[in-house]
Design an enzyme around this catalytic site. Structure first.
Site, short mmCIF file in Angstrom:
data_model
loop_
_atom_site.label_atom_id
_atom_site.label_comp_id
_atom_site.label_asym_id
_atom_site.label_seq_id
_atom_site.Cartn_x
_atom_site.Cartn_y
_atom_site.Cartn_z
N GLY A 92 -1.89 5.51 4.49
CA GLY A 92 -1.17 5.11 5.70
C GLY A 92 -0.53 3.74 5.57
O GLY A 92 0.28 3.34 6.41
N LYS A 113 -0.35 -2.09 -1.60
CA LYS A 113 -1.12 -1.88 -0.36
C LYS A 113 -0.63 -2.86 0.71
O LYS A 113 -0.51 -4.06 0.43
CB LYS A 113 -2.61 -2.09 -0.66
CG LYS A 113 -3.53 -1.80 0.50
CD LYS A 113 -4.98 -1.76 0.05
CE LYS A 113 -5.92 -1.57 1.23
NZ LYS A 113 -7.33 -1.58 0.82
N ASP A 252 -13.23 9.34 1.87
CA ASP A 252 -11.87 9.02 1.42
C ASP A 252 -11.84 7.67 0.70
O ASP A 252 -10.82 7.33 0.09
CB ASP A 252 -10.89 9.00 2.61
CG ASP A 252 -11.42 8.20 3.79
OD1 ASP A 252 -12.41 8.63 4.39
OD2 ASP A 252 -10.87 7.13 4.08
N ASN A 253 -12.92 6.92 0.75
CA ASN A 253 -12.98 5.65 0.02
C ASN A 253 -13.81 5.78 -1.25
O ASN A 253 -14.19 4.77 -1.85
CB ASN A 253 -13.55 4.55 0.92
CG ASN A 253 -12.59 4.17 2.04
OD1 ASN A 253 -11.39 4.41 1.94
ND2 ASN A 253 -13.11 3.59 3.10
P1 AMP Z 1 -9.48 2.35 5.43
O1 AMP Z 1 -10.59 2.26 6.43
O2 AMP Z 1 -8.77 1.06 5.18
O3 AMP Z 1 -9.92 3.01 4.17
O4 AMP Z 1 -8.38 3.28 6.09
C1 AMP Z 1 -8.63 4.59 6.55
C2 AMP Z 1 -7.34 5.30 6.77
O5 AMP Z 1 -6.55 4.62 7.74
C3 AMP Z 1 -6.46 5.40 5.54
O6 AMP Z 1 -5.78 6.61 5.61
C4 AMP Z 1 -5.52 4.24 5.70
O7 AMP Z 1 -4.32 4.45 5.01
C5 AMP Z 1 -5.32 4.22 7.19
N1 AMP Z 1 -4.98 2.88 7.69
C6 AMP Z 1 -5.80 1.81 7.79
N2 AMP Z 1 -5.15 0.75 8.30
C7 AMP Z 1 -3.88 1.14 8.52
C8 AMP Z 1 -2.70 0.51 9.05
N3 AMP Z 1 -2.71 -0.76 9.43
N4 AMP Z 1 -1.58 1.25 9.13
C9 AMP Z 1 -1.55 2.54 8.75
N5 AMP Z 1 -2.61 3.18 8.25
C10 AMP Z 1 -3.76 2.51 8.14
MG MG Z 2 -9.42 3.82 2.59
#
Ligand code: AMP
Ligand code: MG
Length: 490
Positions: A92, A113, A252-253
């Site tokens: 995202g 990123k 997903d991480n």
């Molecule tokens: P994360 O917790 O950072 O691993 O993110 C979980 C999901 O949310 C992933 O699909 C990221 O790409 C999406 N995501 C996190 N922050 C953002 C943001 N600011 N804008 C768009 N997508 C985000």
């Molecule tokens: Mg992630």
């Protein structure tokens, strides 16, 4: 060594069917400028570090101008977030710019990123803030320095664009490197969409590209699962031994390469607390430090579930094979963790009672709020045992343990000086404690001063060395550090 223009990009993930990803260009970040370059990481793609100063590289790192052979894409995946299935996530706020082959035959994904919204942004801004970008930049290097498999970061880009989180912050970007960005959730995406042909395509790609030796196995998808189970057990054992808490172990991480991926609200233990929760958004403590090995198994079960249709066309047979494979995780983790802890204690031969000896120390540390990193480093010093009590709230509380420990050491053939030397290679002096990262963040944010990042990179790239003059960076957190709060907000 190559100049930036000599690098060849070949995005083989973009050769997969269209619906595996979405094509996007990075969205320009206002005021984007390169503020830090990681010379050590540049070696992974044979890039000449002098290129950090070239306008072509800066344009690339800022996502302004990509070489023609880049095929920028956002990858699609699903995942279990805090235990709940989210059937479509995806990059995202990151764009895979392409893969660069190295002269040794391996290749690296280059992923930007914080590069703006994609089809998978789910209404969010696609940005990353400077604070979290600095944390990932430093921590991925710290983990590498510790010898723990991880993504790397080639450079850090700061911008002036306002990004709204709990407060207004500024946007930043990180150029991340990894052998690949396939997550457990990449397989879950196709499994839950019931697109089993795509699932097979992804598994074939993963095996052929990254694990070609598994092709020779009778059941390559099962062999892939077994490999990831093993590598994940090894990875989490390394986290537990060094006192690292990931903070958001959603599926997903989790990388199929067994590397640490997606640094968010991570934390290293200061005072030893097995139930340490580094993520202030994790109210239930799902991802508490001592739960990580179990969560590793949960995530592997998610992966196994997704691979079932490939493991055997008969559901019962597939489930049994997957269960057997998962059943070996705990032993694989325990063996790796116990071996690491024995080494940390300077016990290079395994004897009955060693695990209990280790656990007794951890219990005393927990009861006395003793600093995890400092206790093991102190024990590594030739005269350290005598000064161990200083690190415990009740200094006498470790006397009985020390007596047992000394008796056990007497059975080791290694002489004290050599033992100390070997222990110092597994017990770091420096870990990226929150307050260290926070100091670097404040200087960068308030004064555009990135010098603290330099200092921390030097220490964290060689965390087992003494670095005379930098004792303050090896100390316990100062009082003000209690005010630092790290959450999922990034
Ligand atoms: P994360 O917790 O950072 O691993 O993110 C979980 C999901 O949310 C992933 O699909 C990221 O790409 C999406 N995501 C996190 N922050 C953002 C943001 N600011 N804008 C768009 N997508 C985000
Ligand atoms: Mg992630």
């Amino acid at each position: 060594m190559k100049t930036f223009r000599q690098l060849r990009f070949d995005n083989h993930y973009a050769r997969l069917p269209d619906h595996f990803f979405s094509r996007h260009l990075p969205a320009p970040l206002e005021g984007a400028r390169l503020v830090h370059f990681n010379v050590a990481a540049a070696r992974l793609i044979d890039l000449d570090p002098a290129e950090a100063h070239s306008p072509a590289f800066e344009d690339f790192a800022c996502g302004r101008k990509l070489p023609p052979d880049c095929e920028p894409i956002a990858m699609c995946y699903a995942g279990h977030q805090f235990g709940q299935l989210v059937p479509r996530l995806g990059d995202g706020r990151a764009i895979l710019l392409g893969q660069v082959a190295n002269d040794d035959g391996s290749s690296q994904d280059l992923q930007l990123k914080g590069s703006g919204p994609t089809r998978y942004s789910r209404g969010s801004d696609g940005r990353a803030v400077l604070r979290s970008t600095i944390r990932e930049y430093l921590c991925s290097e710290a983990m590498h320095g510790l010898g723990i498999p991880t993504t790397r970061a080639l450079c850090l880009v700061a911008g002036d664009e306002e990004v709204y989180r709990e407060q207004i912050e500024t946007g930043a970007m990180l150029l991340r490197m990894a052998p690949g960005h396939i997550r457990f959730g990449s397989f879950e995406y196709f499994y839950y969409a019931q697109r089993y042909d795509d699932l097979r395509t992804l598994a074939d790609y993963t095996i052929d590209r990254y694990f070609p030796e598994l092709r020779e196995q009778a059941n390559p998808p099962l062999a892939l699962l077994e490999r990831v189970i093993h590598d994940t057990a090894q990875l989490i054992a390394a986290w537990q031994a060094v006192g690292f808490s990931h903070g958001v172990m959603n599926s997903d991480n989790m990388s199929i390469h067994g590397i640490t991926l997606d640094y968010g609200p991570f934390g290293f233990l200061d005072a030893y607390d097995p139930g340490f929760i580094c993520n202030h958004s994790d109210h239930g403590g799902r991802y508490a430090f001592d739960r990580q090995p179990g969560i590793g198994l949960f995530n592997l079960s998610c992966l196994a579930q997704a691979l079932l249709p490939l493991i055997d066309p008969q559901p019962e047979a597939a489930a049994e094979l997957a269960r057997d494979a998962l059943g070996r995780y705990q032993a694989s983790f325990d063996t790796a963790y116990r071996a690491r802890m024995r080494e940390k204690l300077g016990l290079f031969e395994s004897r009955a009672g060693d695990d209990a000896l280790c656990d007794a120390l951890l219990d005393a540390m927990a009861a006395n709020r003793a600093d995890y990193t400092r206790v093991f480093r102190r024990l590594s010093e030739t005269d350290g045992a005598g000064r161990l009590g200083e690190l415990f709230s009740d200094p006498a509380s470790c006397d009985a343990w020390l007596q047992r420990y000394r008796a056990r050491l007497a059975q080791e053939p290694v002489e004290a000086a050599l033992r100390s030397e070997r222990m110092k290679r597994v017990n770091p002096k420096f870990v990226l404690r929150n307050h260290l990262a926070e100091t670097a963040i404040r200087k960068a944010r308030d004064a555009r001063d990135y010098s603290e990042i330099d200092r921390l990179m030097i220490l964290m790239q060689a965390p087992y060395d003494e670095h005379p003059g930098f004792e303050a960076y090896a100390g316990e957190p100062p009082d003000w550090a209690r005010g630092i709060s790290v959450s999922c907000s990034s």
